[in-house]
Design an enzyme around this catalytic site. Structure first.
Site, short mmCIF file in Angstrom:
data_model
loop_
_atom_site.label_atom_id
_atom_site.label_comp_id
_atom_site.label_asym_id
_atom_site.label_seq_id
_atom_site.Cartn_x
_atom_site.Cartn_y
_atom_site.Cartn_z
CG HIS A 61 -0.04 0.16 2.70
ND1 HIS A 61 0.11 -0.96 3.40
CD2 HIS A 61 0.29 1.15 2.98
CE1 HIS A 61 0.61 -0.62 4.48
NE2 HIS A 61 0.81 0.57 4.30
P1 TYD Z 1 -2.25 -4.26 7.33
O1 TYD Z 1 -2.58 -2.60 6.97
O2 TYD Z 1 -2.79 -5.28 6.68
O3 TYD Z 1 -0.75 -4.27 7.66
P2 TYD Z 1 0.63 -4.20 6.66
O4 TYD Z 1 0.32 -2.96 5.82
O5 TYD Z 1 1.62 -4.34 7.56
O6 TYD Z 1 0.41 -5.55 6.00
O7 TYD Z 1 -3.19 -4.13 8.93
C1 TYD Z 1 -3.38 -5.50 9.35
C2 TYD Z 1 -4.54 -5.26 10.11
O8 TYD Z 1 -4.06 -4.27 11.26
C3 TYD Z 1 -5.87 -4.50 9.41
O9 TYD Z 1 -7.13 -5.19 10.02
C4 TYD Z 1 -5.65 -3.32 10.21
C5 TYD Z 1 -5.00 -3.08 11.44
N1 TYD Z 1 -4.14 -1.94 11.90
C6 TYD Z 1 -4.80 -1.11 13.07
O10 TYD Z 1 -5.97 -1.45 13.54
N2 TYD Z 1 -4.06 -0.26 13.54
C7 TYD Z 1 -2.80 0.12 12.74
O11 TYD Z 1 -2.25 1.13 13.12
C8 TYD Z 1 -2.20 -0.72 11.66
C9 TYD Z 1 -1.04 -0.45 10.93
C10 TYD Z 1 -3.12 -1.85 11.30
#
Ligand code: TYD
Length: 148
Positions: A61
């Site tokens: 992302h």
């Molecule tokens: P995700 O965006 O998929 O993580 P990455 O980019 O590292 O692969 O996030 C995983 C899950 O965690 C998603 O359900 C959103 C949640 N999340 C939060 O609640 N707070 C946060 O600060 C972050 C980064 C993710």
């Protein structure tokens, strides 16, 4: 390279490696992270990623406005950074280094060592509306913003 990018009105990839001072003595090492000192923003959120499975790719992302510093406090992993024009792969394997990412940069994290703990400091609370999770949409935003 920079000159070539400037002629095409393309911004260079927006990241920076911050070297943290370590207060080491015979007891071990200590790194302190402080807003507006070695972290160039007010820290409003901290999260960390651990127990990442083999062959897992995370991130995938970009953000519209978020500033982040990523620190691998244990183990190692790789980052792919992409601003829509230029891609760079970075190995993060030291708790004494931070990777500052700001602006619209697509990021992917992979090759996590089994013991990897990746900690991220962010200047904003979690906000899904700041995410671009579609690569084609990212390219549109990144390239439109930078083209003459
Ligand atoms: P995700 O965006 O998929 O993580 P990455 O980019 O590292 O692969 O996030 C995983 C899950 O965690 C998603 O359900 C959103 C949640 N999340 C939060 O609640 N707070 C946060 O600060 C972050 C980064 C993710």
């Amino acid at each position: 390279m920079l000159e070539e990018l400037q002629i095409k009105n393309i911004k260079p990839l927006n990241y920076q490696i911050i070297e943290f001072e370590s207060f080491g003595d015979q007891r071990g090492d200590l790194v302190a992270l402080e807003a507006f000192k070695n972290i160039p923003f007010a820290i409003n959120r901290v999260y960390y990623i651990f127990s990442t499975g083999k062959n897992v790719r995370r991130g995938l992302h970009a953000h519209l406005t978020l500033k982040q510093v990523a620190i691998v406090v244990r183990g190692s992993c790789r980052f792919l950074l992409d601003n829509g024009f230029e891609k760079q792969e970075i190995v993060m394997d030291s708790p004494k280094k931070g990777l500052l990412i700001e602006g619209t940069v697509w990021r992917e994290m992979y090759n996590f060592s089994e013991d990897c703990v990746l900690m991220v400091l962010a200047d904003q609370h979690y906000d899904e509306s700041d995410y671009i999770r579609d690569y084609d949409q990212f390219l549109e935003v990144a390239q439109k913003g930078h083209r003459a």
